[in-house]
Scaffold this motif. Structure first.
Motif, PDB file in Angstrom:
ATOM      1  N   LYS A   8      47.712  45.821  41.003  1.00 54.12           N
ATOM      2  CA  LYS A   8      46.965  47.018  41.383  1.00 54.12           C
ATOM      3  C   LYS A   8      46.365  47.698  40.160  1.00 54.12           C
ATOM      4  CE  LYS A   8      47.301  51.196  44.229  1.00 54.12           C
ATOM      5  NZ  LYS A   8      48.180  52.078  45.015  1.00 54.12           N
ATOM      6  N   TYR A   9      45.150  48.170  40.350  1.00 50.78           N
ATOM      7  CA  TYR A   9      44.447  48.951  39.334  1.00 50.78           C
ATOM      8  C   TYR A   9      44.763  50.424  39.600  1.00 50.78           C
ATOM      9  CZ  TYR A   9      40.345  50.864  36.813  1.00 50.78           C
ATOM     10  OH  TYR A   9      39.508  51.551  35.973  1.00 50.78           O
ATOM     11  N   ARG A  27      39.544  57.079  41.551  1.00 50.95           N
ATOM     12  CA  ARG A  27      39.792  55.795  40.905  1.00 50.95           C
ATOM     13  C   ARG A  27      38.539  55.235  40.248  1.00 50.95           C
ATOM     14  NH1 ARG A  27      44.749  54.063  42.644  1.00 50.95           N
ATOM     15  NH2 ARG A  27      45.536  55.050  44.541  1.00 50.95           N
ATOM     16  N   THR A  64      43.879  41.470  43.866  1.00 55.61           N
ATOM     17  CA  THR A  64      43.865  42.932  43.871  1.00 55.61           C
ATOM     18  C   THR A  64      42.853  43.451  44.872  1.00 55.61           C
ATOM     19  OG1 THR A  64      43.908  44.883  42.436  1.00 55.61           O
ATOM     20  CG2 THR A  64      42.055  43.401  42.158  1.00 55.61           C
ATOM     21  N   GLY A  66      40.383  47.052  45.361  1.00 55.97           N
ATOM     22  CA  GLY A  66      39.970  48.272  44.671  1.00 55.97           C
ATOM     23  C   GLY A  66      38.492  48.298  44.364  1.00 55.97           C
ATOM     24  N   ALA A  70      38.406  47.778  39.351  1.00 56.79           N
ATOM     25  CA  ALA A  70      39.702  47.134  39.559  1.00 56.79           C
ATOM     26  C   ALA A  70      39.730  45.698  39.052  1.00 56.79           C
ATOM     27  CB  ALA A  70      40.083  47.172  41.040  1.00 56.79           C
ATOM     28  N   ALA A  73      42.084  44.899  36.205  1.00 61.29           N
ATOM     29  CA  ALA A  73      43.480  44.522  36.431  1.00 61.29           C
ATOM     30  C   ALA A  73      43.606  43.008  36.547  1.00 61.29           C
ATOM     31  CB  ALA A  73      44.010  45.200  37.692  1.00 61.29           C
ATOM     32  N   HIS A  87      39.332  39.409  43.879  1.00 61.29           N
ATOM     33  CA  HIS A  87      39.148  40.859  43.935  1.00 61.29           C
ATOM     34  C   HIS A  87      38.528  41.220  45.281  1.00 61.29           C
ATOM     35  CE1 HIS A  87      36.948  44.633  42.170  1.00 61.29           C
ATOM     36  NE2 HIS A  87      37.918  44.954  43.003  1.00 61.29           N
ATOM     37  N   SER A 127      53.769  50.617  42.883  1.00 62.44           N
ATOM     38  CA  SER A 127      52.654  51.022  42.037  1.00 62.44           C
ATOM     39  C   SER A 127      53.015  52.313  41.311  1.00 62.44           C
ATOM     40  CB  SER A 127      51.389  51.234  42.879  1.00 62.44           C
ATOM     41  OG  SER A 127      51.576  52.268  43.817  1.00 62.44           O
TER      42      SER A 127
END
Length: 267
Positions: A8-9, A27, A64, A66, A70, A73, A87, A127
């Motif tokens: 996780k980012y 974010r 991941t 995001g 992200a 990450a 992603h 997280s």
């Protein structure tokens, strides 16, 4: 063997945290990084590969969800030694809670099964932003897999896995047969730092980008509107004020200190 490690980012804890107008965490404009607790999951995934009788036959995929940022990450996981990345990026995902997150991750893992199956799904303890620690169990339920979670020690031989889980009064030893979902704690072993060779090699490793439509997930099932929980309001932390200085000229300093601690209910 195919290993999928979920990462996780998260917003950098040292940066100034901000919230969006809908009370979700910012974010996009706040600097972020790979969640520290997920680094341990990446490390254990790489160790599973290195300890395998045929390491070249093992593929570690970092997954991941995001915003565009992200991908950083994923890149960190690739620099550490993961073989490829996936992603999932879609505006509709913003504001998703744990159930929706597990739904999207499970759909991505099901899609990855088309590349030869998935033997182990590895997650971190939780997280560093949400800190719920429930996604691994939700993933196991959605994927209909056994789960061995909160591992401080991971051992494997073929498709047989055994972990040690440290409790307050005892250590549990739990075993399971792959395919399975595994989560590890920050006691499982120090995560490695990316080497210069790893950083350069990561630039050539594949990183696929998928949307919700690629996974067959309806946008109405994720995001803030579909979340089971919501943040009603937020307020900025009050500015730090100057401390109170007690001058002990007549021996009353100790009394003043005790009175102060008592007023704050510290004693």
């Amino acid at each position: 063997m195919n290993i999928v490690v979920c990462v996780k980012y998260v917003p950098d804890a040292t940066a100034d945290q901000k919230f969006e107008s809908d009370n979700t965490v910012d974010r996009v404009t706040v600097p972020g990084l790979l969640s520290e607790l997920d680094e341990y999951a990446v490390e254990q995934s790489l160790q599973l590969k290195e300890k395998n009788a045929d390491p070249e036959s093992v593929t570690v995929t970092a997954l991941t969800i995001g915003p565009d940022q992200a991908a950083d990450a994923i890149r960190k996981a690739l620099q550490m030694g993961a073989d490829k990345g996936v992603h999932v990026v879609d505006d509709a995902v913003a504001g998703s809670d744990a159930p929706a997150t597990s739904k999207v991750l499970a759909a991505a893992i099901e899609k990855l099964k088309g590349d030869g199956g998935v033997d182990v799904v590895v997650c971190g303890l939780g997280s560093t932003d949400g800190a719920m620690s429930v996604v691994p169990a939700m993933l196991a339920e959605r994927l209909d897999l056994p789960q061995i979670t909160l591992a401080s020690v991971v051992e494997s031989q073929g498709d047989q896995f055994r972990i040690k889980r440290d409790g307050d009064t005892a250590t549990e030893v739990i075993g399971a047969t792959a395919p399975l979902v595994l989560s590890v704690t920050d006691q499982s072993g120090e995560a490695r730092y990316p080497s210069f060779k790893g950083i350069m090699a990561a630039k050539k490793k594949p990183l696929d980008t998928w949307s919700l439509s690629d996974l067959g997930v309806d946008a109405s099932e994720v995001g803030l509107d579909a979340a089971w929980t919501a943040v009603e309001s937020t307020e900025a932390r009050p500015p730090r004020t100057a401390g109170e200085i007690v001058t002990d000229e007549d021996g009353s300093g100790a009394t003043a200190l005790v009175e102060f601690l008592a007023s704050k209910k510290f004693i």
